[in-house]
Design a protein around this motif. Sequence first.
Motif, PDB file in Angstrom:
ATOM      1  N   CYS A   9      35.599  -2.414 -35.362  1.00 45.35           N
ATOM      2  CA  CYS A   9      34.386  -2.820 -36.069  1.00 45.35           C
ATOM      3  C   CYS A   9      33.332  -3.246 -35.052  1.00 45.35           C
ATOM      4  CB  CYS A   9      34.687  -3.975 -37.024  1.00 45.35           C
ATOM      5  SG  CYS A   9      35.950  -3.550 -38.258  1.00 45.35           S
ATOM      6  N   LEU A  10      32.134  -2.703 -35.185  1.00 51.31           N
ATOM      7  CA  LEU A  10      31.101  -2.908 -34.175  1.00 51.31           C
ATOM      8  C   LEU A  10      29.733  -3.105 -34.818  1.00 51.31           C
ATOM      9  CD1 LEU A  10      32.152  -0.020 -31.764  1.00 51.31           C
ATOM     10  CD2 LEU A  10      32.416  -2.459 -31.286  1.00 51.31           C
ATOM     11  N   GLU A  11      28.865  -3.742 -34.051  1.00 48.35           N
ATOM     12  CA  GLU A  11      27.460  -3.861 -34.426  1.00 48.35           C
ATOM     13  C   GLU A  11      26.663  -2.839 -33.615  1.00 48.35           C
ATOM     14  OE1 GLU A  11      26.619  -8.466 -35.109  1.00 48.35           O
ATOM     15  OE2 GLU A  11      27.915  -8.088 -33.406  1.00 48.35           O
ATOM     16  N   TRP A  46      31.576  -9.616 -42.499  1.00 51.49           N
ATOM     17  CA  TRP A  46      31.357  -9.286 -41.099  1.00 51.49           C
ATOM     18  C   TRP A  46      31.596 -10.506 -40.202  1.00 51.49           C
ATOM     19  CZ3 TRP A  46      31.619  -5.206 -38.461  1.00 51.49           C
ATOM     20  CH2 TRP A  46      31.167  -5.192 -37.152  1.00 51.49           C
ATOM     21  N   ILE A  49      35.264 -10.816 -39.688  1.00 56.10           N
ATOM     22  CA  ILE A  49      35.772  -9.798 -38.762  1.00 56.10           C
ATOM     23  C   ILE A  49      35.491 -10.207 -37.321  1.00 56.10           C
ATOM     24  CG2 ILE A  49      35.436  -7.424 -37.970  1.00 56.10           C
ATOM     25  CD1 ILE A  49      34.914  -6.694 -40.934  1.00 56.10           C
ATOM     26  N   LYS A  50      34.284 -10.690 -37.071  1.00 49.73           N
ATOM     27  CA  LYS A  50      33.939 -11.090 -35.705  1.00 49.73           C
ATOM     28  C   LYS A  50      34.813 -12.251 -35.248  1.00 49.73           C
ATOM     29  CE  LYS A  50      29.977 -10.960 -33.848  1.00 49.73           C
ATOM     30  NZ  LYS A  50      28.570 -11.198 -33.466  1.00 49.73           N
ATOM     31  N   TYR A  53      38.162 -11.371 -33.817  1.00 44.43           N
ATOM     32  CA  TYR A  53      38.163 -10.851 -32.455  1.00 44.43           C
ATOM     33  C   TYR A  53      38.166 -11.960 -31.416  1.00 44.43           C
ATOM     34  CZ  TYR A  53      37.049  -6.133 -34.084  1.00 44.43           C
ATOM     35  OH  TYR A  53      37.087  -4.897 -34.652  1.00 44.43           O
ATOM     36  N   ARG A  54      37.691 -13.132 -31.762  1.00 40.88           N
ATOM     37  CA  ARG A  54      37.492 -14.201 -30.765  1.00 40.88           C
ATOM     38  C   ARG A  54      38.822 -14.819 -30.360  1.00 40.88           C
ATOM     39  NH1 ARG A  54      31.964 -14.987 -30.627  1.00 40.88           N
ATOM     40  NH2 ARG A  54      30.913 -14.234 -32.474  1.00 40.88           N
TER      41      ARG A  54
END
Lengths: 54, 134
Positions: A9-11, A46, A49-50, A53-54
């Motif tokens: 998942c990306l921005e 979103w 989701i971010k 990742y952290r």
Amino acid sequence: MSAGGAQVCLEPGVYMFLIEHLSGDRARVDYVEFVLMDTPVERSTWGSIKNMYR
Amino acid sequence: MSVTTGWGKTARAVAAAVMLVAVALTTSAWGADGVRVEGEDYNLYGSHNIGGYPISTEYCGSASQYFAADGIDLPGEWIMLEVMVEETGCYDVTVAYQSYFQNAVGLRLRVVDYPEPGQSVVSDFTLTEGYGFG
């Protein structure tokens, strides 16, 4: 040619990425394709989701 | 009647060369819902070879644009590529590849410096049912 894949998942932005060898024998990479999944991502989702990742 | 001077020929040759370079540097392009990055573009960004087969660009008749990145054969080896993402969302990442017949290869996708500089997103996957090298 055959294919295998993952999800990410990306921005918006320009990203460098690595294709790293983990196991097995020789591989020859033809191309890597990023295809947007059909499921829309809500703004609140979103954030979750971010955080994963952290 | 048209007269072509030496400079005219030179200018045309330079323009043709510039166009070829531009095409060579833009092998990834957005389609309706995604982008394709050619494996051989690692030449622009880097690779890490430990041993075994050297990582190299190989001609491959069945490959997209007829070339592929070959020699990724030992754990720890990698090729670096670049992708431009235009839309926020989750992406299915597909790697088109060749391996030895029926040989499974484990690979990892690592997006560098995301979500923050110094961090990375990793996603492991296995390439299965290799059809052999063509």
